[in-house]
Design a protein around this motif. Structure first.
Motif, PDB file in Angstrom:
ATOM      1  N   CYS A 195     -77.756 -22.560  -1.085  1.00  0.00           N
ATOM      2  CA  CYS A 195     -79.173 -22.899  -2.008  1.00  0.00           C
ATOM      3  C   CYS A 195     -79.259 -24.704  -1.588  1.00  0.00           C
ATOM      4  O   CYS A 195     -79.952 -25.189  -2.776  1.00  0.00           O
ATOM      5  CB  CYS A 195     -79.128 -22.775  -3.089  1.00  0.00           C
ATOM      6  N   THR A 196     -78.544 -25.935  -1.702  1.00  0.00           N
ATOM      7  CA  THR A 196     -78.228 -26.963  -1.863  1.00  0.00           C
ATOM      8  C   THR A 196     -79.653 -27.612  -0.857  1.00  0.00           C
ATOM      9  O   THR A 196     -79.962 -28.226  -1.620  1.00  0.00           O
ATOM     10  CB  THR A 196     -76.705 -27.725  -1.516  1.00  0.00           C
ATOM     11  N   LEU A 197     -78.940 -27.482   0.031  1.00  0.00           N
ATOM     12  CA  LEU A 197     -80.230 -27.953   1.031  1.00  0.00           C
ATOM     13  C   LEU A 197     -81.449 -28.005   0.802  1.00  0.00           C
ATOM     14  O   LEU A 197     -82.171 -28.976   0.121  1.00  0.00           O
ATOM     15  CB  LEU A 197     -80.016 -27.755   2.384  1.00  0.00           C
ATOM     16  N   PRO A 198     -81.719 -26.249   0.909  1.00  0.00           N
ATOM     17  CA  PRO A 198     -83.417 -26.171   0.073  1.00  0.00           C
ATOM     18  C   PRO A 198     -83.478 -26.817  -0.880  1.00  0.00           C
ATOM     19  O   PRO A 198     -84.507 -27.247  -0.887  1.00  0.00           O
ATOM     20  CB  PRO A 198     -82.942 -24.940   0.036  1.00  0.00           C
ATOM     21  N   VAL A 199     -82.614 -27.286  -1.472  1.00  0.00           N
ATOM     22  CA  VAL A 199     -83.141 -27.647  -3.418  1.00  0.00           C
ATOM     23  C   VAL A 199     -83.586 -28.902  -3.224  1.00  0.00           C
ATOM     24  O   VAL A 199     -84.554 -29.593  -3.395  1.00  0.00           O
ATOM     25  CB  VAL A 199     -82.043 -27.800  -4.857  1.00  0.00           C
ATOM     26  N   PHE A 200     -82.536 -30.301  -2.490  1.00  0.00           N
ATOM     27  CA  PHE A 200     -82.681 -31.505  -2.313  1.00  0.00           C
ATOM     28  C   PHE A 200     -84.485 -31.570  -1.285  1.00  0.00           C
ATOM     29  O   PHE A 200     -84.795 -32.543  -1.237  1.00  0.00           O
ATOM     30  CB  PHE A 200     -81.364 -31.629  -1.577  1.00  0.00           C
ATOM     31  N   SER A 201     -84.222 -30.464  -0.544  1.00  0.00           N
ATOM     32  CA  SER A 201     -86.210 -31.107   0.265  1.00  0.00           C
ATOM     33  C   SER A 201     -86.633 -30.642  -0.852  1.00  0.00           C
ATOM     34  O   SER A 201     -87.310 -32.192   0.051  1.00  0.00           O
ATOM     35  CB  SER A 201     -85.329 -29.568   1.452  1.00  0.00           C
ATOM     36  N   MET A 202     -86.727 -29.761  -1.150  1.00  0.00           N
ATOM     37  CA  MET A 202     -87.796 -29.835  -1.619  1.00  0.00           C
ATOM     38  C   MET A 202     -87.782 -30.717  -3.118  1.00  0.00           C
ATOM     39  O   MET A 202     -89.241 -31.351  -3.368  1.00  0.00           O
ATOM     40  CB  MET A 202     -87.769 -28.271  -2.536  1.00  0.00           C
ATOM     41  N   LEU A 203     -87.004 -30.865  -3.551  1.00  0.00           N
ATOM     42  CA  LEU A 203     -87.279 -32.140  -4.964  1.00  0.00           C
ATOM     43  C   LEU A 203     -87.220 -33.514  -4.145  1.00  0.00           C
ATOM     44  O   LEU A 203     -87.522 -34.229  -4.703  1.00  0.00           O
ATOM     45  CB  LEU A 203     -85.891 -32.833  -5.485  1.00  0.00           C
ATOM     46  N   SER A 204     -87.082 -34.281  -2.680  1.00  0.00           N
ATOM     47  CA  SER A 204     -87.738 -35.259  -2.011  1.00  0.00           C
ATOM     48  C   SER A 204     -89.060 -35.073  -2.019  1.00  0.00           C
ATOM     49  O   SER A 204     -89.886 -35.704  -1.947  1.00  0.00           O
ATOM     50  CB  SER A 204     -86.938 -35.062  -0.748  1.00  0.00           C
ATOM     51  N   GLU A 205     -89.972 -34.265  -1.806  1.00  0.00           N
ATOM     52  CA  GLU A 205     -91.375 -33.745  -1.681  1.00  0.00           C
ATOM     53  C   GLU A 205     -91.861 -33.706  -2.899  1.00  0.00           C
ATOM     54  O   GLU A 205     -93.587 -33.836  -2.628  1.00  0.00           O
ATOM     55  CB  GLU A 205     -91.144 -32.951  -0.557  1.00  0.00           C
ATOM     56  N   ILE A 206     -91.037 -33.467  -3.913  1.00  0.00           N
ATOM     57  CA  ILE A 206     -91.984 -32.796  -5.122  1.00  0.00           C
ATOM     58  C   ILE A 206     -92.282 -34.473  -6.235  1.00  0.00           C
ATOM     59  O   ILE A 206     -92.433 -35.712  -6.119  1.00  0.00           O
ATOM     60  CB  ILE A 206     -91.188 -32.705  -5.955  1.00  0.00           C
ATOM     61  N   LYS A 207     -93.613 -34.507  -6.631  1.00  0.00           N
ATOM     62  CA  LYS A 207     -94.514 -35.328  -7.476  1.00  0.00           C
ATOM     63  C   LYS A 207     -94.227 -35.077  -8.903  1.00  0.00           C
ATOM     64  O   LYS A 207     -94.826 -36.033 -10.115  1.00  0.00           O
ATOM     65  CB  LYS A 207     -95.936 -36.002  -7.039  1.00  0.00           C
ATOM     66  N   SER A 208     -93.957 -33.527  -9.297  1.00  0.00           N
ATOM     67  CA  SER A 208     -94.492 -33.044 -10.190  1.00  0.00           C
ATOM     68  C   SER A 208     -92.867 -33.130 -11.399  1.00  0.00           C
ATOM     69  O   SER A 208     -92.539 -32.860 -10.996  1.00  0.00           O
ATOM     70  CB  SER A 208     -94.656 -31.848 -10.009  1.00  0.00           C
ATOM     71  N   PRO A 209     -93.073 -33.735 -12.445  1.00  0.00           N
ATOM     72  CA  PRO A 209     -91.631 -33.684 -13.534  1.00  0.00           C
ATOM     73  C   PRO A 209     -91.649 -32.339 -13.730  1.00  0.00           C
ATOM     74  O   PRO A 209     -90.106 -32.071 -13.901  1.00  0.00           O
ATOM     75  CB  PRO A 209     -91.995 -34.949 -14.373  1.00  0.00           C
ATOM     76  N   TRP A 210     -92.484 -31.521 -13.929  1.00  0.00           N
ATOM     77  CA  TRP A 210     -92.346 -30.295 -14.045  1.00  0.00           C
ATOM     78  C   TRP A 210     -91.146 -29.234 -13.527  1.00  0.00           C
ATOM     79  O   TRP A 210     -90.680 -28.509 -13.502  1.00  0.00           O
ATOM     80  CB  TRP A 210     -92.965 -29.593 -14.812  1.00  0.00           C
ATOM     81  N   LEU A 211     -91.746 -29.240 -12.550  1.00  0.00           N
ATOM     82  CA  LEU A 211     -91.282 -28.582 -10.760  1.00  0.00           C
ATOM     83  C   LEU A 211     -89.656 -29.673 -10.448  1.00  0.00           C
ATOM     84  O   LEU A 211     -89.402 -28.370 -10.600  1.00  0.00           O
ATOM     85  CB  LEU A 211     -92.182 -28.623 -10.075  1.00  0.00           C
TER      86      LEU A 211
END
Length: 426
Positions: free
Chosen positions: A310-326
């Motif tokens: 799960c580490t790679l998917p988590v970092f990939s999603m974090l890099s695109e996130i703009k919402s602090p809640w997400l």
């Protein structure tokens, strides 16, 4: 030993652990504000890279601390080693609090900072083994996992306390300019003052029955005896490798990742990290209690599999996130995976060794592994970013977690902690 004495001892040991880790993590929490004060001025990433290098170097004293204080804990008692440990940590914090800046004394500033961090690394290297051993020996047989979880509760609460002080400065008391100018010194000074209280508490701790019994029998410890437990030593190293990299990734480095890569303001990044750490601390005794019911190995397997995948998917999603809640929810998800390791790793490691080498056996291989892999986590992450391949860091973290998974599969059954009637709860 009655239940009241047992709980009092666990609280005293845990409170000191909290302060030690507060002193250690204040450095990383405030680095974004004081890095410019100790190093030649450059862009923010370059300054953070230098401060991360000092953070990493400090880790290389942890094996020395694990050896010295681990041996002291096995020879003179857990209480003595824990008291010495917290005293050294807080004295070093006081030095950092009053250290002149680079503009005032030049290269002497980073030199003094480095020396203080080396002493703190020595202190923390002995703290983990002694406190993990003490908690394991003071806990009753049927709830060792639950009490083991409190080791990382105090560790996380130490880091959280550092972040809370930072948030109070950011939102209530000071401007960013004031924090950068002088405010960053305040938390180091507070840590030194808190050490006086912990010193008093630890002087009055009850010694564990396991140590008393081993001491009466004059059982020999030391490196020569420890070397007989080569498999246990390698098991501690293998378990720690992935666990420490995951932990430092989602607790220490994440604040900087959110600010430096994702693009959140510094105060927002701090708030997200603080909130996620609150949830993380609450998970520790819950996961520990679960291990008392289903066993330690299933939780560690859960950690190894999920962290690897799960580490790679988590970092990939974090890099695109703009919402602090997400971002907060994603980090909490990652920390719930980490809890499969953090909540019980102390008791699992302590159960591998007999009393006369338990503190040394837990502290030394743990400190060596954390120094090489945990202490360099943030530096490696920033280095990958600097060379333009930031995504490679997630691959590195996944590989480390897979090593822990393979190690867990080889865990022996049984415990070497005495659970005879005199060592169980009344």
């Amino acid at each position: 030993m009655n239940t009241v004495q047992r709980i009092r001892g666990i609280i005293a040991g845990s409170a000191g652990n909290l302060l030690e880790y507060y002193d250690w993590y204040v450095y990383s929490s405030f680095a974004i504000y004081f890095a410019h004060a100790f190093f030649p001025h450059g862009d923010q990433t370059a300054e953070l890279l230098k401060s991360a290098a000092v953070f990493a170097i400090g880790f290389f004293m942890r094996p020395v601390g694990g050896w010295l204080l681990g041996s002291a804990a096995d020879r003179y008692g857990r209480r003595t080693a824990l008291t010495v440990s917290v005293t050294a940590m807080c004295a070093s914090s006081l030095i950092i609090a009053f250290c002149p800046t680079y503009d005032q004394i030049g290269l002497m500033a980073p030199a003094i900072l480095l020396i203080a961090r080396l002493v703190q690394g020595l202190s923390l290297g002995g703290e983990y083994g002694a406190s993990a051993t003490y908690l394991a020996e003071m806990s009753s047989a049927h709830n060792k996992g639950f009490w083991s979880g409190f080791l990382y509760v105090t560790l996380v609460m130490g880091q959280l306390l550092a972040l809370i002080i930072l948030l109070l400065m950011q939102y209530v008391f000071l401007t960013p300019e004031q924090i950068s100018a002088w405010g960053w010194r305040v938390p180091f000074f507070l840590g030194a003052v808190g050490g006086l209280l912990i010193f008093w508490m630890r002087r009055n701790m009850e010694e564990s029955e396991n140590f008393k019994s081993s001491h009466k029998k004059k059982e020999k410890g030391g490196l020569k005896v420890l070397w007989k437990y080569k498999r246990a030593i390698m098991t501690v190293c293998g378990m720690t490798l992935g666990g420490t990299v995951i932990f430092y990734t989602y607790t220490i480095y994440m604040q900087k990742y959110l600010a430096n890569t994702v693009g959140f303001p510094k105060d927002t990044a701090t708030l997200i990290s603080s909130a996620s750490l609150v949830v993380f601390s609450l998970l520790q005794p819950a996961f520990g209690a679960l291990s008392d019911r289903i066993g330690r190995k299933p939780l560690l397997i859960y950690f190894g599999v999920m962290a690897s995948l799960c580490t790679l998917p988590v970092f990939s999603m974090l890099s695109e996130i703009k919402s602090p809640w997400l971002a907060f929810l994603l980090i909490v998800f990652a920390l719930s995976i980490a809890s499969g390791y953090t909540s019980i790793n102390a008791i699992v490691k302590a159960e591998l060794f007999p009393t006369q080498v338990r503190a040394l056996g837990v502290a030394l291989p743990y400190a060596i592994t954390v120094s090489v892999f945990g202490g360099t986590t943030e530096y490696i992450a920033l280095w990958f970013r600097q060379i333009g391949h930031e995504s490679w860091f997630a691959v590195y973290v996944s590989a480390c977690a897979f090593v822990t998974f393979l190690t867990v599969l080889t865990l022996p059954s049984g415990s070497q902690i005495d659970t005879s009637p005199e060592n169980t709860a009344n």
